[in-house]
Design an enzyme around this catalytic site. Sequence first.
Site, short mmCIF file in Angstrom:
data_model
loop_
_atom_site.label_atom_id
_atom_site.label_comp_id
_atom_site.label_asym_id
_atom_site.label_seq_id
_atom_site.Cartn_x
_atom_site.Cartn_y
_atom_site.Cartn_z
N GLN A 14 0.83 -1.21 0.00
CA GLN A 14 0.00 0.00 0.00
C GLN A 14 0.87 1.26 0.00
O GLN A 14 0.63 2.19 -0.79
CB GLN A 14 -0.92 0.01 1.24
N ILE A 37 8.20 -9.39 -3.20
CA ILE A 37 8.13 -10.85 -3.33
C ILE A 37 7.14 -11.24 -4.42
O ILE A 37 7.21 -12.31 -5.00
CB ILE A 37 7.75 -11.50 -1.97
N ASN A 51 12.81 -11.51 -2.12
CA ASN A 51 12.21 -12.00 -0.88
C ASN A 51 13.07 -11.48 0.27
O ASN A 51 14.26 -11.76 0.35
CB ASN A 51 12.22 -13.54 -0.91
N TYR A 141 2.24 -8.22 15.46
CA TYR A 141 2.74 -7.14 14.59
C TYR A 141 3.29 -5.98 15.43
O TYR A 141 4.40 -5.49 15.21
CB TYR A 141 1.59 -6.66 13.69
N LYS A 145 7.09 -4.58 15.73
CA LYS A 145 7.47 -3.19 15.43
C LYS A 145 8.13 -2.54 16.64
O LYS A 145 9.07 -1.76 16.49
CB LYS A 145 6.23 -2.38 14.99
N1 SER Z 1 -2.35 0.11 9.39
C1 SER Z 1 -1.69 -0.83 10.24
C2 SER Z 1 -2.58 -1.92 10.65
O1 SER Z 1 -3.77 -1.68 10.74
C3 SER Z 1 -1.17 -0.14 11.45
O2 SER Z 1 0.17 0.09 11.27
O3 SER Z 1 -2.12 -2.97 10.94
#
Ligand code: SER
Length: 316
Positions: A14, A37, A51, A141, A145
Amino acid sequence: MSKESILVIGANGQIGSVLTGALRKEFGEKNVWATDIRAANGYEGQFELLNVMDAKAIASAVERHNITQVYHLAAILSAKGEQNPLQTWDINMGGLFNVFEVAREKKVAKVFYPSSIAVFGADIPRQMTPQDAVLKPTTVYGMSKSAGELWSQYYHLKYDMDIRSLRYPGVVGWQSDPGGGTTDYAVDIYHYAERGEDYNCFLSENTALPMIYMDDAIRATLELMDAATAKIKVRTSYNLAGMSFSPVEIAASIQKLKPGFNISYSPDFRQKIAESWPESIDDSAARTDWGWKPAFDLKKMTEDMLFHLKAKYQVV
Ligand code: SER
């Protein structure tokens, strides 16, 4: 001619697909190497399959193209990441180590590493969440991060590497589709509205989240990377704000231009993720250190999104 040679990893994503175009404008078509990838998706210009889990392939691309800057955008986002937590950790952290190690060995001058509002979790002030709020993320996630931010700082302190990072809010743009995030509804809703369809939202009506328009997100990235080194005081990741809204508020802003548009709500597992994140962000460190200022509020974004999507759907 620019002396920079730039590698974008995750260039089909995106943000990556729009950022690649912006970098080509700034540094010249021939100086930006788009990689992903997945095969190039409507891309013009230089593109290679890569990759991020293949350190040798990254090293080869950096060497072959005399890369001076890497934008490492490949990651699995919050919602998709929960389907396979261990694999998400492997890819998000493995990718980071491959990029940082190649950058260290090959002496790449600058690296961009995106972080996210997902680094926040329990025990934060949800309004105007400060730069130094405690990080207790509850998604894999967000955990990757928040660890990645500390590794960015570690490579900077230990190896004097120039790694720069932003905590992106949900990014909204007409150019590309998001994938696997909790904030994706704020893009989808515009597509439904433009097609004249009602939208069933996977978050509840009053769930406010920090968001940013794509133009601002890209400009923030370029401005951060262009800033003089002495101005970069945060070496984990900068809070970044654009705007903040809930599903009912974005629907209302769409209804001003499309009065027949309807929204309904069926919150799913993403509701809990959204509730663990800030509602709005204090980005005063970015404003003070390198002069960040967003240009788009909700009204302006809605007008621009619907204008561009109208053109897009007419062409198709
Ligand atoms: N836009 C991302 C998500 O919703 C947030 O970093 O995972």
